[in-house]
Design a protein around this motif. Sequence first.
Motif, PDB file in Angstrom:
ATOM      1  N   MET A   1      -0.268 -15.049  -7.839  1.00 35.27           N
ATOM      2  CA  MET A   1      -1.062 -14.865  -6.629  1.00 35.27           C
ATOM      3  C   MET A   1      -0.828 -13.453  -6.081  1.00 35.27           C
ATOM      4  N   LYS A   2      -1.899 -12.684  -5.917  1.00 30.35           N
ATOM      5  CA  LYS A   2      -1.780 -11.342  -5.390  1.00 30.35           C
ATOM      6  C   LYS A   2      -1.505 -11.383  -3.889  1.00 30.35           C
ATOM      7  N   LYS A   3      -0.719 -10.415  -3.424  1.00 24.03           N
ATOM      8  CA  LYS A   3      -0.404 -10.350  -2.004  1.00 24.03           C
ATOM      9  C   LYS A   3      -1.087  -9.137  -1.379  1.00 24.03           C
ATOM     10  N   ILE A   4      -1.728  -9.381  -0.252  1.00 23.58           N
ATOM     11  CA  ILE A   4      -2.392  -8.324   0.498  1.00 23.58           C
ATOM     12  C   ILE A   4      -1.809  -8.247   1.887  1.00 23.58           C
ATOM     13  N   GLY A   5      -1.663  -7.036   2.398  1.00 25.92           N
ATOM     14  CA  GLY A   5      -1.227  -6.827   3.759  1.00 25.92           C
ATOM     15  C   GLY A   5      -2.379  -6.286   4.584  1.00 25.92           C
TER      16      GLY A   5
ATOM     17  N   ILE B   1       4.896  -3.505   3.948  1.00 23.97           N
ATOM     18  CA  ILE B   1       4.094  -3.281   2.733  1.00 23.97           C
ATOM     19  C   ILE B   1       4.908  -3.402   1.446  1.00 23.97           C
ATOM     20  N   SER B   2       6.201  -3.670   1.558  1.00 23.31           N
ATOM     21  CA  SER B   2       7.110  -3.568   0.414  1.00 23.31           C
ATOM     22  C   SER B   2       6.707  -4.421  -0.785  1.00 23.31           C
ATOM     23  N   ASP B   3       6.057  -5.565  -0.560  1.00 17.87           N
ATOM     24  CA  ASP B   3       5.709  -6.442  -1.680  1.00 17.87           C
ATOM     25  C   ASP B   3       4.203  -6.650  -1.813  1.00 17.87           C
ATOM     26  N   CYS B   4       3.423  -5.725  -1.235  1.00 21.18           N
ATOM     27  CA  CYS B   4       1.958  -5.868  -1.281  1.00 21.18           C
ATOM     28  C   CYS B   4       1.348  -5.036  -2.411  1.00 21.18           C
ATOM     29  N   GLU B   5       0.337  -5.602  -3.071  1.00 23.29           N
ATOM     30  CA  GLU B   5      -0.427  -4.846  -4.054  1.00 23.29           C
ATOM     31  C   GLU B   5      -1.605  -4.123  -3.408  1.00 23.29           C
ATOM     32  N   ILE B   6      -2.146  -4.742  -2.359  1.00 24.31           N
ATOM     33  CA  ILE B   6      -3.269  -4.169  -1.618  1.00 24.31           C
ATOM     34  C   ILE B   6      -2.871  -4.103  -0.150  1.00 24.31           C
ATOM     35  N   VAL B   7      -3.178  -2.985   0.497  1.00 22.65           N
ATOM     36  CA  VAL B   7      -2.918  -2.860   1.934  1.00 22.65           C
ATOM     37  C   VAL B   7      -4.187  -2.362   2.623  1.00 22.65           C
ATOM     38  N   ILE B   8      -4.586  -3.075   3.667  1.00 21.44           N
ATOM     39  CA  ILE B   8      -5.716  -2.677   4.502  1.00 21.44           C
ATOM     40  C   ILE B   8      -5.144  -2.165   5.815  1.00 21.44           C
TER      41      ILE B   8
ATOM     42  N   VAL C   1       4.996   6.234   3.996  1.00 20.79           N
ATOM     43  CA  VAL C   1       5.620   5.009   3.502  1.00 20.79           C
ATOM     44  C   VAL C   1       4.975   4.518   2.207  1.00 20.79           C
ATOM     45  N   ILE C   2       3.644   4.568   2.112  1.00 25.82           N
ATOM     46  CA  ILE C   2       3.008   4.065   0.887  1.00 25.82           C
ATOM     47  C   ILE C   2       3.360   4.924  -0.320  1.00 25.82           C
ATOM     48  N   SER C   3       3.708   6.175  -0.079  1.00 26.60           N
ATOM     49  CA  SER C   3       4.111   7.053  -1.186  1.00 26.60           C
ATOM     50  C   SER C   3       5.386   6.563  -1.853  1.00 26.60           C
ATOM     51  N   GLU C   4       6.153   5.756  -1.128  1.00 29.74           N
ATOM     52  CA  GLU C   4       7.448   5.285  -1.631  1.00 29.74           C
ATOM     53  C   GLU C   4       7.405   3.826  -2.092  1.00 29.74           C
ATOM     54  N   SER C   5       6.224   3.222  -2.097  1.00 30.76           N
ATOM     55  CA  SER C   5       6.126   1.804  -2.431  1.00 30.76           C
ATOM     56  C   SER C   5       5.534   1.618  -3.830  1.00 30.76           C
ATOM     57  N   PRO C   6       6.332   1.174  -4.805  1.00 27.54           N
ATOM     58  CA  PRO C   6       5.855   1.056  -6.182  1.00 27.54           C
ATOM     59  C   PRO C   6       4.894  -0.105  -6.434  1.00 27.54           C
ATOM     60  N   SER C   7       4.822  -1.056  -5.500  1.00 27.38           N
ATOM     61  CA  SER C   7       3.992  -2.244  -5.740  1.00 27.38           C
ATOM     62  C   SER C   7       2.508  -2.008  -5.436  1.00 27.38           C
ATOM     63  N   ILE C   8       2.208  -1.017  -4.622  1.00 33.25           N
ATOM     64  CA  ILE C   8       0.832  -0.829  -4.137  1.00 33.25           C
ATOM     65  C   ILE C   8      -0.091  -0.282  -5.226  1.00 33.25           C
ATOM     66  N   LYS C   9      -1.254  -0.924  -5.341  1.00 34.69           N
ATOM     67  CA  LYS C   9      -2.292  -0.492  -6.279  1.00 34.69           C
ATOM     68  C   LYS C   9      -3.528   0.027  -5.557  1.00 34.69           C
TER      69      LYS C   9
ATOM     70  N   LYS D   1      -6.214  15.015  -1.137  1.00 37.88           N
ATOM     71  CA  LYS D   1      -6.388  16.308  -1.797  1.00 37.88           C
ATOM     72  C   LYS D   1      -5.058  16.898  -2.252  1.00 37.88           C
ATOM     73  N   ASP D   2      -4.021  16.736  -1.414  1.00 32.15           N
ATOM     74  CA  ASP D   2      -2.720  17.335  -1.727  1.00 32.15           C
ATOM     75  C   ASP D   2      -1.910  16.521  -2.732  1.00 32.15           C
ATOM     76  N   ASN D   3      -2.346  15.288  -3.018  1.00 27.75           N
ATOM     77  CA  ASN D   3      -1.614  14.413  -3.946  1.00 27.75           C
ATOM     78  C   ASN D   3      -2.567  13.898  -5.018  1.00 27.75           C
ATOM     79  N   PRO D   4      -2.897  14.750  -5.998  1.00 30.04           N
ATOM     80  CA  PRO D   4      -3.918  14.388  -6.997  1.00 30.04           C
ATOM     81  C   PRO D   4      -3.482  13.335  -8.013  1.00 30.04           C
ATOM     82  N   ASN D   5      -2.198  13.019  -8.084  1.00 33.98           N
ATOM     83  CA  ASN D   5      -1.710  12.104  -9.121  1.00 33.98           C
ATOM     84  C   ASN D   5      -1.069  10.849  -8.525  1.00 33.98           C
ATOM     85  N   LEU D   6      -1.665  10.309  -7.503  1.00 40.93           N
ATOM     86  CA  LEU D   6      -1.130   9.104  -6.882  1.00 40.93           C
ATOM     87  C   LEU D   6      -1.212   7.905  -7.831  1.00 40.93           C
ATOM     88  N   PRO D   7      -0.234   7.001  -7.781  1.00 40.30           N
ATOM     89  CA  PRO D   7      -0.271   5.806  -8.640  1.00 40.30           C
ATOM     90  C   PRO D   7      -1.124   4.685  -8.054  1.00 40.30           C
TER      91      PRO D   7
END
Length: 312
Positions: A1-5, A70-77, A108-116, A175-181
């Motif tokens: 089950m995907k988690k969204i915040g 946001i620590s365990d979310c794949e999607i954040v609105i 903060v989202i720059s440091e969260s590996p779970s976010i897609k 623009k300043d972060n062209p390679n975001l995950p």
Amino acid sequence: MKKIGVIGGSGFIGSYIAQQFLYRGYETKVSVTDITRKDKYQHLNTFKNSENLRISELNVEDKEALRIFISDCEIVIHGGTPFILDVQDPQTQLFDPTVKGTENFLEVISESPSIKKVVFIASVAGWNTNFPLPVGNKSFKDTFDESHTRYTSNESHPYAQAKYIANQTVEKYVKDNPNLPFEITTVSPVMVMGKALSQREDSTSGGLQYLIKNKMAPDNFIQFFYDNDVPFAIVDVADVAHAIFLAATTMGLHGKDYLLSSETYKVSDIHLMLNNKEPIEKPIVIYKNALAKRDLKASFRPVKETLNAYST
């Protein structure tokens, strides 16, 4: 089950967003500013699949709280910025939570590996801080879409200025972060109207509909709309929520900012339709929605349907 915040997920738009994701089986985490105010979020527990709902207290100016949320979310609105027209202290009420909150969130989202995927709920003010007035020297009948140059003025309402600055902050980050995950997509609704899912009476959108329905003007700002029969571009709250769901679950939209809009009517006709009467003039389309229709496959109902539903 995907988690969204959903930051701001108990508000006027946020409630519809939470409902969209719960209905489709997502584990849905919703932020509120005060967990003790159950009256502001208890309506969420009536939604289908509400057993998958989690409520968390969050102040967007608190980076550590954001990080936990946001620590365990794949999607954040992110829709947790205030919509206030009667402003006493613009810096504290609008600029700090809107601009600083956005800056904190991006860090903060720059440091969260779970976010897609991240979706920002911006505003038409990110395109034109004069809204509902036209851009610069344009007329009320001049159309506007995402190919046009953004416009801002220091004379615009503080809410519009704060949303504009926040939008520019997001654009610069992309623009300043062209390679975001992860992908970032922005949606910019015009005036959002419709029937609320809660019984709350402190919604600015709901309050504005009530004022126009009853031709009430608590201040000169609102009186100006009546005196000049100002046209408003309107979009239904449910259509906004669905477009956000589509933006959140569709990849390949990184860096895009979509105007969400339906038809434009003068405030006198909005008053009539809020009272289930026929408008005098036919609607026009000023803020275009072709890009949202094409990329998101979004749809937008007639404004008459939206305003008639408000009183039912």
